[in-house]
Design a protein around this motif. Sequence first.
Motif, short mmCIF file in Angstrom:
data_model
loop_
_atom_site.label_atom_id
_atom_site.label_comp_id
_atom_site.label_asym_id
_atom_site.label_seq_id
_atom_site.Cartn_x
_atom_site.Cartn_y
_atom_site.Cartn_z
N TYR A 218 -10.87 1.22 5.34
CA TYR A 218 -11.73 -0.33 4.72
C TYR A 218 -10.95 -1.14 4.71
O TYR A 218 -11.23 -2.41 5.12
CB TYR A 218 -12.28 0.19 3.51
CG TYR A 218 -12.94 -0.83 2.69
CD1 TYR A 218 -14.28 -1.31 3.01
CD2 TYR A 218 -12.26 -1.71 1.88
CE1 TYR A 218 -14.97 -2.40 2.52
CE2 TYR A 218 -12.83 -2.81 1.04
CZ TYR A 218 -14.21 -2.91 1.48
OH TYR A 218 -14.90 -4.17 0.78
N LEU A 219 -9.52 -1.10 4.36
CA LEU A 219 -8.77 -2.37 3.92
C LEU A 219 -8.33 -3.07 5.22
O LEU A 219 -8.15 -4.45 5.28
CB LEU A 219 -7.38 -1.93 3.14
CG LEU A 219 -7.72 -1.65 1.76
CD1 LEU A 219 -6.47 -0.97 1.03
CD2 LEU A 219 -8.38 -2.67 0.72
N TRP B 248 0.71 -1.25 -0.06
CA TRP B 248 0.18 0.04 -0.04
C TRP B 248 0.85 1.24 0.02
O TRP B 248 1.82 1.39 0.80
CB TRP B 248 -0.78 0.29 1.11
CG TRP B 248 -1.86 1.08 1.59
CD1 TRP B 248 -1.69 2.08 2.32
CD2 TRP B 248 -3.00 1.62 0.63
NE1 TRP B 248 -2.63 3.06 2.38
CE2 TRP B 248 -3.46 2.54 1.10
CE3 TRP B 248 -3.52 0.88 -0.45
CZ2 TRP B 248 -4.58 3.35 0.77
CZ3 TRP B 248 -4.85 1.60 -0.96
CH2 TRP B 248 -5.35 2.62 -0.48
N LYS C 54 -6.45 -4.51 -2.56
CA LYS C 54 -8.06 -5.16 -2.26
C LYS C 54 -7.85 -6.50 -2.60
O LYS C 54 -8.15 -7.75 -2.01
CB LYS C 54 -9.21 -4.50 -2.34
CG LYS C 54 -10.37 -5.31 -1.89
CD LYS C 54 -11.61 -4.50 -2.34
CE LYS C 54 -13.00 -5.35 -1.90
NZ LYS C 54 -14.13 -4.63 -2.18
N LYS C 55 -7.57 -6.86 -3.97
CA LYS C 55 -7.40 -8.11 -4.65
C LYS C 55 -6.27 -8.89 -3.92
O LYS C 55 -6.70 -10.18 -3.74
CB LYS C 55 -7.36 -7.86 -6.30
CG LYS C 55 -7.44 -8.99 -6.84
CD LYS C 55 -7.33 -8.68 -8.47
CE LYS C 55 -7.45 -9.78 -9.19
NZ LYS C 55 -7.32 -9.60 -10.78
N LEU D 20 -11.20 -4.98 6.27
CA LEU D 20 -11.38 -6.08 5.65
C LEU D 20 -10.32 -7.14 6.16
O LEU D 20 -10.59 -8.52 6.22
CB LEU D 20 -10.99 -5.84 4.25
CG LEU D 20 -11.11 -6.97 3.24
CD1 LEU D 20 -12.61 -7.63 2.94
CD2 LEU D 20 -10.54 -6.62 1.78
N GLY E 269 -15.37 -2.74 5.92
CA GLY E 269 -14.43 -3.67 5.59
C GLY E 269 -14.86 -4.96 6.40
O GLY E 269 -14.53 -6.09 5.64
N ASP F 199 -8.09 -0.99 -5.61
CA ASP F 199 -8.57 -2.17 -6.20
C ASP F 199 -7.63 -3.30 -6.28
O ASP F 199 -7.77 -4.30 -5.92
CB ASP F 199 -9.12 -1.85 -7.42
CG ASP F 199 -10.32 -1.06 -7.49
OD1 ASP F 199 -11.16 -0.90 -6.27
OD2 ASP F 199 -10.57 -0.37 -8.55
N ARG G 287 -13.20 3.92 -2.03
CA ARG G 287 -12.00 3.69 -2.96
C ARG G 287 -10.81 4.77 -3.06
O ARG G 287 -9.92 4.66 -3.84
CB ARG G 287 -12.72 3.32 -4.48
CG ARG G 287 -13.48 2.01 -4.32
CD ARG G 287 -13.98 1.71 -5.87
NE ARG G 287 -12.76 1.53 -6.76
CZ ARG G 287 -12.74 2.39 -8.04
NH1 ARG G 287 -13.47 3.25 -8.13
NH2 ARG G 287 -11.70 1.99 -8.52
#
Length: 197
Positions: free
Chosen positions: A84-85, A73, A187-188, A88, A123, A184, A145
């Motif tokens: 959010y990440l 990141w 996150k993937k 998650l 998340g 994105d 995002r």
Amino acid sequence: MARGPKYKVPRRRRREGKTNYYKRYKMILSGKPRFVVRKTLNYIWAQVVIAKPQGDIVVAAAHSNELVKKYGWKGGTANTPAAYLTGLLAGLRALQKGVREAILDIGLHRPTRGGIVFAVAKGGIDAGLKIPVGEEMFPSEDRIRGVHIAIWSKMLREKGLVERYFSRYLSRGLNPEELPAHFDEVKKKILLDYGGG
């Protein structure tokens, strides 16, 4: 200062502004694990905690700095996309430990609609945890995002001020206007790391 025979000195953590014992008591009575969210100026923590008589036991945890160290990141570690990440990551780890539901514990943070603490909760929910939070409290998908950051950086670039506000992003090799695509991608990576797609 209050005085008199009936005055009761508040508990130390309440005096220090760290714990709201009334809220904590209500959450512990539920008997469910707590999805604890704490934020500072530079970082965000998310933990899944179970209360035991001997003290709280942390079942799963995530720190926003892990996003930098493990997943590449390049954005900020205390903004909405990082929140959010982090949520998650904590949610996926909690699921691995067998936790399926939790209640949100934001401590003394103000419950502002669309706030960072609710981005963390979103998340956790997207990871698969069942956390009872109203949909209206979550930030928008664009905000999660980082589209708002990309738009602002574009405006700053036109004024020649992007280096002043985004020096950390640029030093890590990220053009702030590309933050949504970078989000994105990270996150993937997280989902693939935990067997998702």
